[in-house]
Write an enzyme that holds these catalytic residues in place. Structure first.
Site, mmCIF file in Angstrom:
data_model
loop_
_atom_site.group_PDB
_atom_site.id
_atom_site.type_symbol
_atom_site.label_atom_id
_atom_site.label_comp_id
_atom_site.label_asym_id
_atom_site.label_seq_id
_atom_site.Cartn_x
_atom_site.Cartn_y
_atom_site.Cartn_z
ATOM 1 N N ALA A 18 0.874 -1.246 -0.015
ATOM 2 C CA ALA A 18 -0.134 -0.095 -0.037
ATOM 3 C C ALA A 18 0.887 1.217 0.065
ATOM 4 C CB ALA A 18 -0.947 0.028 1.244
ATOM 5 N N ARG A 26 0.446 6.914 1.637
ATOM 6 C CA ARG A 26 1.767 7.770 2.074
ATOM 7 C C ARG A 26 1.517 9.013 2.857
ATOM 8 N NH1 ARG A 26 3.379 5.398 -2.766
ATOM 9 N NH2 ARG A 26 3.216 7.437 -4.017
ATOM 10 N N GLU A 63 -8.796 3.863 4.188
ATOM 11 C CA GLU A 63 -7.935 4.113 3.044
ATOM 12 C C GLU A 63 -7.531 2.820 2.736
ATOM 13 O OE1 GLU A 63 -6.899 5.623 -0.231
ATOM 14 O OE2 GLU A 63 -7.417 7.138 1.120
#
Length: 117
Positions: A18, A26, A63
């Protein structure tokens, strides 16, 4: 014990993938790193500090789930499919709602710190 070890390895692999493949992950991890000292400054109580960090971690969780949905949907077909598009939109909406919750909690905590509440 072996099951826990394998689950830990799978978790690590999922996080690495990811981080490598998703700019949003990030950015949210960077927000988490910034949230820890910011929560210490803004949170009026130890419980509020934990809440502030936890809500940012919640955004990352949502997310990651959204990313998993998108990767799976892209694997199913490369053609445009309206139903898959709606599913992806719902995943994106979940991230948006989590971000809104996080933002509201941070604003509330800031207001609490400066004496508005």
């Amino acid at each position: 014990m072996m099951r826990v070890w394998r689950a830990t390895i799978n978790t690590w692999h999922g996080l690495k993938f990811a981080i490598r493949s998703e700019q949003a992950v990030r950015e949210e991890l960077a927000a988490l790193v910034l949230a820890v000292p910011a929560a210490w400054l803004i949170g009026a109580t130890p419980a509020r500090r934990v809440e502030l960090v936890a809500v940012v971690a919640l955004v990352i969780v949502v997310e990651l789930l959204n990313t998993a949905i998108e990767k799976l949907a892209d694997r199913l077909t490369t053609e445009h499919d309206p139903q898959i598009g709606r599913v992806k939109d719902m995943g994106s909406a979940a991230v948006g709602v989590a971000l809104a919750i996080a933002g509201l909690l941070w604003l509330f905590a800031l207001g609490e710190r400066v004496g508005l509440f």
